[in-house]
Structure formats: C-alpha cells, structure tokens
Design an enzyme around this catalytic site. Structure first.
Site, PDB file in Angstrom:
ATOM      1  N   GLY A  89       0.800  -1.217   0.000  1.00 54.40           N
ATOM      2  CA  GLY A  89       0.000   0.000   0.000  1.00 54.40           C
ATOM      3  C   GLY A  89       0.830   1.263   0.000  1.00 54.40           C
ATOM      4  N   ARG A  90       2.095   1.104   0.329  1.00 55.33           N
ATOM      5  CA  ARG A  90       2.973   2.293   0.350  1.00 55.33           C
ATOM      6  C   ARG A  90       4.384   1.901  -0.071  1.00 55.33           C
ATOM      7  NH1 ARG A  90       4.618   1.992   6.692  1.00 55.33           N
ATOM      8  NH2 ARG A  90       3.977  -0.157   6.796  1.00 55.33           N
ATOM      9  N   ASP A 122      -2.256   6.938   2.713  1.00 53.53           N
ATOM     10  CA  ASP A 122      -1.647   7.934   1.825  1.00 53.53           C
ATOM     11  C   ASP A 122      -0.448   7.397   1.049  1.00 53.53           C
ATOM     12  OD1 ASP A 122       0.230   7.708   3.804  1.00 53.53           O
ATOM     13  OD2 ASP A 122       0.144   9.797   4.461  1.00 53.53           O
ATOM     14  N   ARG A 173      14.652  -0.498   0.419  1.00 57.91           N
ATOM     15  CA  ARG A 173      14.818  -1.748   1.154  1.00 57.91           C
ATOM     16  C   ARG A 173      15.278  -2.841   0.202  1.00 57.91           C
ATOM     17  NH1 ARG A 173       9.882  -3.835   4.846  1.00 57.91           N
ATOM     18  NH2 ARG A 173       8.755  -4.273   2.924  1.00 57.91           N
ATOM     19  N   ARG A 180       5.672 -13.466   1.061  1.00 54.49           N
ATOM     20  CA  ARG A 180       5.288 -13.653   2.466  1.00 54.49           C
ATOM     21  C   ARG A 180       4.344 -14.834   2.594  1.00 54.49           C
ATOM     22  NH1 ARG A 180       4.958  -7.763   3.530  1.00 54.49           N
ATOM     23  NH2 ARG A 180       6.035  -6.890   1.757  1.00 54.49           N
ATOM     24  N   ASP A 245       1.364 -11.431   6.961  1.00 55.79           N
ATOM     25  CA  ASP A 245       1.881 -10.647   5.830  1.00 55.79           C
ATOM     26  C   ASP A 245       3.249 -10.047   6.151  1.00 55.79           C
ATOM     27  OD1 ASP A 245      -0.004  -9.197   7.604  1.00 55.79           O
ATOM     28  OD2 ASP A 245       0.743  -7.438   6.549  1.00 55.79           O
ATOM     29  N   ASN A 246       3.668 -10.141   7.403  1.00 56.67           N
ATOM     30  CA  ASN A 246       4.995  -9.654   7.778  1.00 56.67           C
ATOM     31  C   ASN A 246       5.922 -10.820   8.109  1.00 56.67           C
ATOM     32  OD1 ASN A 246       4.164  -7.012   7.446  1.00 56.67           O
ATOM     33  ND2 ASN A 246       3.584  -6.764   9.589  1.00 56.67           N
TER      34      ASN A 246
HETATM   35  P1  AMP Z   1       2.280  -3.299   7.992  1.00 56.64           P
HETATM   36  O1  AMP Z   1       1.715  -4.359   8.904  1.00 56.64           O
HETATM   37  O2  AMP Z   1       2.715  -2.061   8.694  1.00 56.64           O
HETATM   38  O3  AMP Z   1       3.353  -3.840   7.114  1.00 56.64           O
HETATM   39  O4  AMP Z   1       1.100  -2.797   7.014  1.00 56.64           O
HETATM   40  C1  AMP Z   1      -0.041  -3.534   6.755  1.00 56.64           C
HETATM   41  C2  AMP Z   1      -0.690  -3.097   5.456  1.00 56.64           C
HETATM   42  O5  AMP Z   1      -1.064  -1.719   5.487  1.00 56.64           O
HETATM   43  C3  AMP Z   1       0.173  -3.261   4.235  1.00 56.64           C
HETATM   44  O6  AMP Z   1      -0.663  -3.700   3.180  1.00 56.64           O
HETATM   45  C4  AMP Z   1       0.678  -1.879   3.974  1.00 56.64           C
HETATM   46  O7  AMP Z   1       1.024  -1.678   2.636  1.00 56.64           O
HETATM   47  C5  AMP Z   1      -0.516  -1.039   4.380  1.00 56.64           C
HETATM   48  N1  AMP Z   1      -0.123   0.330   4.771  1.00 56.64           N
HETATM   49  C6  AMP Z   1       0.556   0.689   5.869  1.00 56.64           C
HETATM   50  N2  AMP Z   1       0.748   2.022   5.907  1.00 56.64           N
HETATM   51  C7  AMP Z   1       0.177   2.536   4.794  1.00 56.64           C
HETATM   52  C8  AMP Z   1       0.030   3.862   4.265  1.00 56.64           C
HETATM   53  N3  AMP Z   1       0.528   4.932   4.888  1.00 56.64           N
HETATM   54  N4  AMP Z   1      -0.627   3.982   3.092  1.00 56.64           N
HETATM   55  C9  AMP Z   1      -1.128   2.918   2.467  1.00 56.64           C
HETATM   56  N5  AMP Z   1      -1.029   1.665   2.904  1.00 56.64           N
HETATM   57  C10 AMP Z   1      -0.386   1.454   4.066  1.00 56.64           C
HETATM   58 MG    MG Z   2       3.902  -5.313   6.203  1.00 55.41          MG
END
Ligand code: AMP
Ligand code: MG
Length: 474
Positions: A89-90, A122, A173, A180, A245-246
C-alpha cells in the site's frame, strides 16, 4: 560524477498480472539523500553515483533504467483476523539484482506513494519509521540475524500527516524476496489454484531449488522461521507485528514497524502501541511463529492432489515445528552462557538465569554481556543469594566446554539499538540534526566490539528516557 546504475534482472515482473499491480512512484517535492549504504551497494553491483540523481531515483521522481515498478498483492492474518486483501500500500518493487554472491535480491521503495492496495492510506512514510528501519535492520544484519537490508533513506521535502505534520521519507529496502506467508494466502483464499501453483514454482526456484513438493517447502520455511525467531529471542528483539503478511518466506526479518529491543528482561514485554493484548509480546513469539506457519500450511494444502489425505502429514510437520522451535531456541540461547553444544538439560539452567533476571528486572543485554566479560552477572541481578547458587551450577557445567568465554563474547552483543537512542535519533533527524543517526549506524556495524566512544550506547535508559510504546507510523 557518474549516474547511478542498478543492474536490474527482473523475474517477478514476468509473472501474470494477477500477482501485482503495475504502478509508478508518485513524485515528491524536493528529494535529498540522508544516508546510503555503500558496502551493500557494492555487494550488489550497484553504482550509487551522483547524490542528487540518486536522491531523485530513490524518492521515486526518476525511474532508474531497467526498473519495472509494481505493487505486490498479498493477504494476511492481522492480529489473528484474516484480511483477504492487503498488498503493497505504500511500497513498490523496483526490480531485482543478482548480487556478487549470486543471490537474487529485491529492491523496494517504501513510502513511494499510493497504489491500488493503499486502502485509503496515503502511501507515504514519515522520517521516523524510515530511519528506525534503516538503523535497526542494519544493526540486525551486523548481529548476524537474517533481515531485509537498508540501501538508502531520503527526505521527500513533503509533509506527511500522522499525529501532526511530519517530514516525509522513503526507505530503499533490499530483501531476499518480499514473498510472504500472505502471498500464498491470497490465492488460497480466492481459490486461484493456478496462481497458487505458479507462486509456489516461482518461490521454490528462487529460495528452495532442491524442493519438489509443498510439504518439503513448508519444512524448509519452518526451519528458517524457527531459527529466525530463536535468533530474535537471543538478542531480546520484539518484532511487534508478526502478522502473516509480515512473515517472509526467505526467513528474513521484515517490516520494522513497532519493533523494539528489551531493556530490562520480562517475557511479557510489549512495546507496540497497537498490540493491546500482548499477542506479539517477547515471550509469545516462539508460539506465534508456529501459528503463522500453520496458516502457511493451510494455504499450501490445495497444491496437493488430495488435500484431505495429505492433512495428517501437514499437521505432523507443524507439530514437529514446535520441536524445531525448542531446538533453535536452545541452539541460540545456550552460547549466551558459554555452551556451544547444548544438551537438553541445559534448558533448565538458562531458564533459571532468565527467571532471576525477570524477578529483578535485569537488563537483558548487559546481564549476558557481564557474564561474558567478567565471568559473573552477580551485579546485574537483584537476588544475589539465588544468583550464587546458579553460578555454582553454571561454573560446573561451563567447565566442561572449551573456551566458554569466547563463545559468550561472540554470542552476547555489547550493545543493541536501544529504544531511547532510536527515539532520540528520530527527534534529532526531524529537527535537522542527523549526527546521532550517523553515530548509531557506524556503532552498530560492530555490536560485539565495544569502544570507548560507544560506551554510552551500553547504558540502559534512565527512568525519564525509558520508551514505553512504539508506533508503526503508518
Ligand atoms: P504493515 O503491517 O505495517 O506492514 O502494514 C499492513 C498493510 O497496510 C500493508 O498492506 C501496507 O502496505 C498497508 N499500509 C501501511 N501504511 C500505509 C500507508 N501509509 N498507506 C497505504 N497503505 C499502508
Ligand atoms: Mg507489512
């Protein structure tokens, strides 16, 4: 000055469209380079070149030649709840590079703007999480722990709104891959078994070329992940958001959102502000990883011709995973008390010391390092009489090992990236002072070799400095 050059050799982008969404980074206002990792770049055959051009590329304003940016699709269990569609998502995969050791590695921009998978977010990152990931992932690498790496961090010149306006950043990165557990889950959940099979074939070719069937693949991932979590336990690392997913198939630590290292030891320690139930507490990680791997097992099952008949085999492999976890824990904890070839009964000896540490809130890193440096941890635990009893047993056991002190000095880092230093580093960088950032990066290259100028990094936080919560910053 030469232009930056990345020897891209992309394979993921050759998979069918259903695996990702092609997406370009969204340009930012005023890119500037904060830090780049020259050693890593050189290992990967990358020419970093002129700083201003590099900053433009790694902020997403200019695409390097050969990049094929895309957002990867995946699903995942977040805090136990299945989310059928997540995805980058980012972040964007720019492409892959084969490094000088022959290993294929992804290059990804994190914070590069919205994608079709942003779900209202965002698509951006602010400097705090970008720099935390830079410092901590590089420290993990120097500690010998499999991890994604940090190639560079840039400022975007844009403002990102979180609790308030924050300076934006992008992290570059590097990962063995970004596949995953959730990458398999998304196709299993959608019953897109052709895609599931294609992902399996791709992943096996990349990470486990000798593997022929999904069960064997599962066993390999279990071995890598249990070993990884044991290594986390041995340095007091709390990932903080071990969602499926992580959880990388490569066995690398990925996504340093709300991660933290223990200062004083207690197994129930949680830092992440979003982990209210302590699901991902320090001591919960070895069980949690098996839960995640069971989700991988479920996602792989449809690949077998007769899933119903294969179920007991998959269950047995997961059950066996618990044993693998125990073995890995002992393999990485025993050297901390000088035991290179541990026996099953050594487990109790380690647990007794940990209990003494928990009772008195001993500093995790310093207690083990004191044992290594001075041969006793008496001054680091509260109950000295109980310690003396333990010490006698430990002396008797470690006397049977050859050179236990060297084993301990190599297993117990003198310093880890402590939360209060990371917070101070972020605050400094936000106000334009990057000196602590550079100091931390340099110091954490050699965590087993304390020097006079790194002495302050060994001190536990004062009460006023103690960080009680960490935030993803998403
Ligand atoms: P994470 O567990 O922090 O890796 O994020 C979980 C999900 O949320 C992943 O699909 C990320 O891409 C999405 N995500 C986290 N932060 C943002 C952001 N600021 N904008 C869009 N997607 C996000
Ligand atoms: Mg993640």
């Amino acid at each position: 000055m030469t232009d930056p050059y990345f020897p891209f050799d992309n394979t993921f982008a050759r998979l069918p469209e259903g695996f990702f969404a092609r997406q370009s980074p969204v340009p930012v206002r005023a890119p500037s380079l904060i830090v780049s990792n020259d050693k890593l770049a050189s290992d990967m055959g990358i020419t970093l070149g002129a700083e201003s051009t590099l900053a433009q590329m790694l902020a997403g304003n200019v695409l390097p030649k050969g990049a094929e940016p895309l957002a990867q699709l995946y699903a995942g269990h977040q805090f136990g709840q299945f989310n059928p569609q997540l995805g980058d998502g980012r972040a964007l995969l720019l492409g892959e590079v084969v490094d000088r050791f022959g290993i294929r590695r992804d290059i990804q921009l994190k914070g590069s703007g919205p994608t079709p998978f942003s779900r209202g977010g965002d698509g951006r990152a602010w400097l705090g999480p970008v720099l935390r990931e830079y410092v901590v992932s590089e420290a993990m690498a120097a500690l010998g722990i499999p991890t994604t790496r940090a190639l560079a961090a840039v400022r975007t010149g844009d403002v990102v709104y979180r609790d308030g306006p924050m300076p934006g950043g992008v992290l570059t990165r590097v990962a063995g891959s970004h596949i995953r557990v959730g990458s398999f889950q998304v196709f299993a959940a959608r019953q897109q078994f052709d895609h599931l099979q294609q992902l399996f074939d791709y992943t096996v070719a990349r990470h486990d070329p000798e593997v022929v069937d999904p069960l064997q693949f599962l066993e390999n991932v279990i071995s890598r992940q249990t070993d990884l979590v044991a290594r986390w336990m041995a340095v007091g690392f709390i990932h903080g958001v071990m969602n499926t997913d992580n959880c990388a198939i490569s066995g690398e630590t990925i996504d340093y959102g709300p991660c933290a290292f223990l200062d004083s030891y207690h197994p129930e320690t949680v830092f992440s502000s979003i982990d209210r139930m302590g699901r991902y507490a320090y001591g919960a990680q070895p069980d949690l990883i098996l839960w995640n791997l069971a989700q991988l097992a479920s996602a792989l099952l449809p690949l077998t011709p007769d899933p119903q008949a294969a179920l007991p085999d998959y269950q047995a492999v997961i059950q066996n995973g618990a044993e693998k976890m125990q073995h890995a824990w002992l393999r990485h904890m025993a050297p901390k008390i000088g035991l290179k070839e541990p026996r099953a009964e050594d487990k109790a000896l380690i647990h007794e010391l940990l209990q003494l540490m928990a009772d008195g809130g001993s500093d995790f890193t310093n207690t083990f390092r004191a044992l290594a440096e001075t041969g006793t941890a008496r001054n680091d635990v509260a109950n000295r009489e109980a310690y003396d009893d333990w010490h006698i047993k430990w002396r008797a056991r470690s006397a049977k090992e050859s050179d236990p002190q060297t084993v301990m000095l190599n297993a117990n880092p003198a310093f880890i990236p402590r939360n209060h230093h990371i917070e101070a580093m972020i605050q400094g960088a936000v106000s334009g002072d990057e000196s602590l950032l550079h100091k931390l990066i340099a110091a954490h290259e050699s965590p087993f070799d304390p020097r006079p100028d790194t002495d302050d990094l060994r001190k536990p936080p004062l009460d006023a400095e103690r960080v009680s919560a960490t935030f993803c910053g998403t």
